[in-house]
Design a protein around this motif. Structure first.
Motif, short mmCIF file in Angstrom:
data_model
loop_
_atom_site.label_atom_id
_atom_site.label_comp_id
_atom_site.label_asym_id
_atom_site.label_seq_id
_atom_site.Cartn_x
_atom_site.Cartn_y
_atom_site.Cartn_z
N ALA A 48 0.84 -1.21 0.00
CA ALA A 48 0.00 0.00 0.00
C ALA A 48 0.87 1.25 0.00
CB ALA A 48 -0.93 -0.01 1.21
N ALA A 49 1.95 1.24 0.77
CA ALA A 49 2.88 2.38 0.76
C ALA A 49 3.49 2.55 -0.62
CB ALA A 49 3.97 2.18 1.81
N ASN A 91 4.07 19.47 -1.88
CA ASN A 91 4.98 18.92 -0.88
C ASN A 91 4.67 19.44 0.51
OD1 ASN A 91 7.15 17.10 -2.00
ND2 ASN A 91 7.25 18.76 -3.47
N LEU A 92 4.23 20.69 0.60
CA LEU A 92 3.81 21.23 1.89
C LEU A 92 2.62 20.44 2.42
CD1 LEU A 92 3.99 23.44 4.07
CD2 LEU A 92 2.51 24.86 2.63
N ALA A 93 1.67 20.13 1.55
CA ALA A 93 0.51 19.32 1.95
C ALA A 93 0.94 17.92 2.38
CB ALA A 93 -0.49 19.25 0.81
N SER A 94 1.95 17.35 1.71
CA SER A 94 2.45 16.02 2.10
C SER A 94 3.05 16.04 3.50
CB SER A 94 3.50 15.55 1.08
OG SER A 94 2.93 15.35 -0.19
N ALA A 95 3.80 17.09 3.81
CA ALA A 95 4.42 17.19 5.13
C ALA A 95 3.38 17.29 6.24
CB ALA A 95 5.35 18.41 5.16
N LEU A 96 2.23 17.87 5.93
CA LEU A 96 1.19 18.08 6.93
C LEU A 96 0.13 16.98 6.94
CD1 LEU A 96 0.66 21.91 6.31
CD2 LEU A 96 1.83 20.87 8.27
N ALA A 97 0.23 16.00 6.01
CA ALA A 97 -0.83 15.01 5.83
C ALA A 97 -1.07 14.20 7.11
CB ALA A 97 -0.48 14.07 4.69
N LEU A 103 -2.22 11.93 2.36
CA LEU A 103 -0.89 11.88 1.77
C LEU A 103 -0.97 11.49 0.31
CD1 LEU A 103 2.18 12.04 2.01
CD2 LEU A 103 2.18 9.68 2.86
N MET A 104 -1.82 10.52 -0.03
CA MET A 104 -1.99 10.13 -1.43
C MET A 104 -2.50 11.30 -2.27
SD MET A 104 -1.86 7.78 -3.81
CE MET A 104 -1.92 6.10 -3.12
N LEU A 105 -3.49 12.04 -1.76
CA LEU A 105 -4.03 13.19 -2.49
C LEU A 105 -2.97 14.27 -2.66
CD1 LEU A 105 -7.59 13.44 -0.87
CD2 LEU A 105 -7.02 12.65 -3.18
N ALA A 106 -2.16 14.49 -1.63
CA ALA A 106 -1.10 15.49 -1.71
C ALA A 106 -0.04 15.09 -2.73
CB ALA A 106 -0.46 15.68 -0.33
N ARG A 107 0.26 13.80 -2.77
CA ARG A 107 1.23 13.30 -3.76
C ARG A 107 0.69 13.50 -5.18
NH1 ARG A 107 6.31 11.76 -3.49
NH2 ARG A 107 5.99 9.83 -4.65
N VAL A 108 -0.60 13.24 -5.37
CA VAL A 108 -1.20 13.43 -6.69
C VAL A 108 -1.17 14.91 -7.08
CG1 VAL A 108 -3.34 13.25 -8.02
CG2 VAL A 108 -2.63 11.36 -6.55
N ARG A 166 8.07 12.97 7.75
CA ARG A 166 7.53 14.31 7.49
C ARG A 166 8.65 15.34 7.35
NH1 ARG A 166 2.04 14.19 8.41
NH2 ARG A 166 1.35 12.36 9.60
N ALA A 167 9.73 15.15 8.09
CA ALA A 167 10.88 16.08 7.98
C ALA A 167 11.44 16.09 6.57
CB ALA A 167 11.96 15.68 8.98
N THR A 168 11.39 14.94 5.92
CA THR A 168 11.87 14.85 4.54
C THR A 168 11.03 15.72 3.62
OG1 THR A 168 12.65 12.59 4.92
CG2 THR A 168 12.34 13.27 2.63
N PHE A 169 9.71 15.68 3.78
CA PHE A 169 8.84 16.48 2.91
C PHE A 169 8.95 17.97 3.22
CE2 PHE A 169 6.89 12.35 2.05
CZ PHE A 169 6.75 12.44 0.68
N TRP A 170 9.23 18.34 4.46
CA TRP A 170 9.51 19.74 4.77
C TRP A 170 10.77 20.20 4.03
CZ3 TRP A 170 6.23 23.09 6.47
CH2 TRP A 170 5.21 22.72 7.35
N ALA A 171 11.78 19.33 4.01
CA ALA A 171 13.02 19.68 3.30
C ALA A 171 12.78 19.83 1.80
CB ALA A 171 14.08 18.61 3.57
N VAL A 172 11.95 18.94 1.22
CA VAL A 172 11.67 19.02 -0.21
C VAL A 172 10.86 20.29 -0.53
CG1 VAL A 172 10.55 17.88 -2.15
CG2 VAL A 172 11.78 16.52 -0.48
N THR A 173 9.99 20.70 0.39
CA THR A 173 9.25 21.95 0.21
C THR A 173 10.23 23.12 0.10
OG1 THR A 173 7.37 21.10 1.47
CG2 THR A 173 7.51 23.49 1.21
N ALA A 174 11.25 23.13 0.96
CA ALA A 174 12.27 24.19 0.90
C ALA A 174 13.04 24.15 -0.42
CB ALA A 174 13.22 24.05 2.08
N ILE A 175 13.32 22.94 -0.91
CA ILE A 175 13.99 22.79 -2.20
C ILE A 175 13.13 23.39 -3.31
CG2 ILE A 175 14.73 21.12 -3.95
CD1 ILE A 175 15.56 19.28 -1.62
N GLY A 176 11.82 23.18 -3.23
CA GLY A 176 10.92 23.73 -4.24
C GLY A 176 10.95 25.25 -4.27
#
Length: 406
Positions: A48-49, A91-97, A103-108, A166-176
């Motif tokens: 599922a993941a 990515n911000l939505a993914s970090a907060l999911a 999380l799936m909706l944020a990824r889409v 979640r820390a990973t997605f916060w980092a990716v948000t900063a990269i964006g």
């Protein structure tokens, strides 16, 4: 007067596109190193993941043509900036999911910008260089994806292991955010204005049989790559016996192979496109099949991580250039559709790997099942080349007849 042997300097704008590709590549691939953490935290199974990868890939497949149409009247630079903003918000939505569904909706949401970014970016990249450097220009932009795997994915896996996914997605948000600023600064405004795209005409160009065959090659090649890459963390830890902490360094090795393969594929495709395409698909099939016999050896799997990266991403530039060449007048849309095809392959590969794990012979069989997909891609490529030769044999007599009548 410049010597003809001196290669012209690579435009800085190409590296701006590389920065955007790095951000997008990181968010696409980083989930591979976080499957176990996401699975445990959100109380879902590994398969599922893994569908978080399929969901992203299907979002790219759907979003590429839709956002290409929606941004068709925008200048290319404005379109790229708008797409990076969508990517960053996703990515911000993914970090907060708070749940797997969110999380799936944020990824889409994040994925919707992916295909059009690379579609527009590939057209911008090839427009910045001479005719004999177009494949290399595409490979330079796609180096952002490979560097994302070399640096972004291992760093994200390490960050997720020590501070939570979640820390990973916060980092990716900063990269964006950073990538958006770099694109806004370095990519030049469209020269001479931007003519609106004739969407219906571009669709006709994509309907050409050779373009469709090129898209099919892309789907099959990358389905093979992602059937294995999606589940690389459990393969390394549960079969080969590596500790969780070893996954990041091995992904670093894989990423180094991707960088080499991507640049090598672009350089060779500038010289002999079809030979490079056939050779890279054949090499990928061989590597995936041979990896089956290395799963229980730690040194062998480290070596295969590098070779897998080289073989998997040597296909990128020749596949993209093949589709661009065969799509008459359909530059941006054809390029976007090919990115969609890459990601449809990703989705199929992730689904197939999950099916083999959950309902088939198991995790250890993923590599040899994956090897069958680039073999099918190679068969399609050989058929496409046969069509090229048949077309050339029909055109040559006509051209000779026209010359004789003049």
């Amino acid at each position: 007067m410049r010597s003809p042997s001196v290669r012209p300097r690579t435009p800085l704008a190409l590296y701006a596109l590389t920065a955007g590709a790095f951000g997008i590549g990181t968010t696409e691939f980083v989930i591979m190193g976080l499957l176990l953490q996401v699975s445990a935290d959100l109380h879902v199974g590994i398969a599922a993941a893994g569908l978080l990868i399929s969901g992203y890939a299907l979002g790219v497949f759907v979003g590429a043509p839709l956002l290409t149409a929606a941004t068709s009247r925008l200048p290319h630079k404005s379109a790229l900036i708008a797409l990076m903003i969508i990517f960053t918000l996703g990515n911000l939505a993914s970090a907060l999911a708070p749940s797997y569904t969110v999380l799936m909706l944020a990824r889409v949401l994040t994925s919707l910008a992916h295909g059009t970014f690379f579609g527009v970016g590939a057209v911008v990249a090839t427009g910045l260089v001479a005719e004999d450097r177009k494949a290399s220009a595409i490979s330079i932009m796609f180096t952002g994806l490979t560097v994302a795997t070399l640096l972004g994915v291992p760093a994200g896996a390490w960050l997720g292991l020590h501070h939570g996914w979640r820390a990973t997605f916060w980092a990716v948000t900063a990269i964006g955010v950073l990538a958006t600023i770099i694109i806004a600064t370095l990519v030049p405004a469209d020269r001479g204005g931007h003519a609106p795209m004739k969407f219906a005409e571009e669709l006709k160009g994509i309907a050409h049989p050779q373009v469709l065959l090129g898209l099919l090659m892309t789907v099959l090649g990358f389905a093979g790559v992602f059937a294995v890459f999606t589940y690389i963390q459990p393969i390394l830890t549960r079969i080969t016996g590596f500790a969780d902490s070893a996954v990041s360094p091995i992904l670093l090795v894989f990423g180094g192979g991707m960088v080499v393969g991507n640049l090598l594929g672009g350089r060779l495709a500038d010289r002999r496109l079809m030979a490079t395409l056939l050779g890279s698909l054949a090499a990928l099939a061989i590597v995936l099949g041979a990896m089956t016999f290395a799963l229980h050896s730690k040194p062998a799997m480290i070596a295969f991580a590098a070779v897998f990266g080289i073989a998997g991403f040597a296909t990128v530039a020749p596949l993209q250039l093949r589709v661009l060449q065969k799509a008459s007048g359909g530059g941006v849309l054809a390029s976007s559709f090919n990115i969609a095809a890459f990601n449809l392959g990703n989705a199929i590969g992730a689904w197939l790997g999950g099916a083999v794990i959950s309902h088939g012979p198991g995790l250890g069989a993923v590599t040899w099942v994956a090897a069958t997909l680039p073999v099918l891609g190679l068969i399609v490529a050989l058929y496409s080349m046969r069509l090229d030769r048949a077309h050339a044999s029909r055109v040559a007599p006509r051209a000779a007849g026209l010359e004789a009548s003049c």
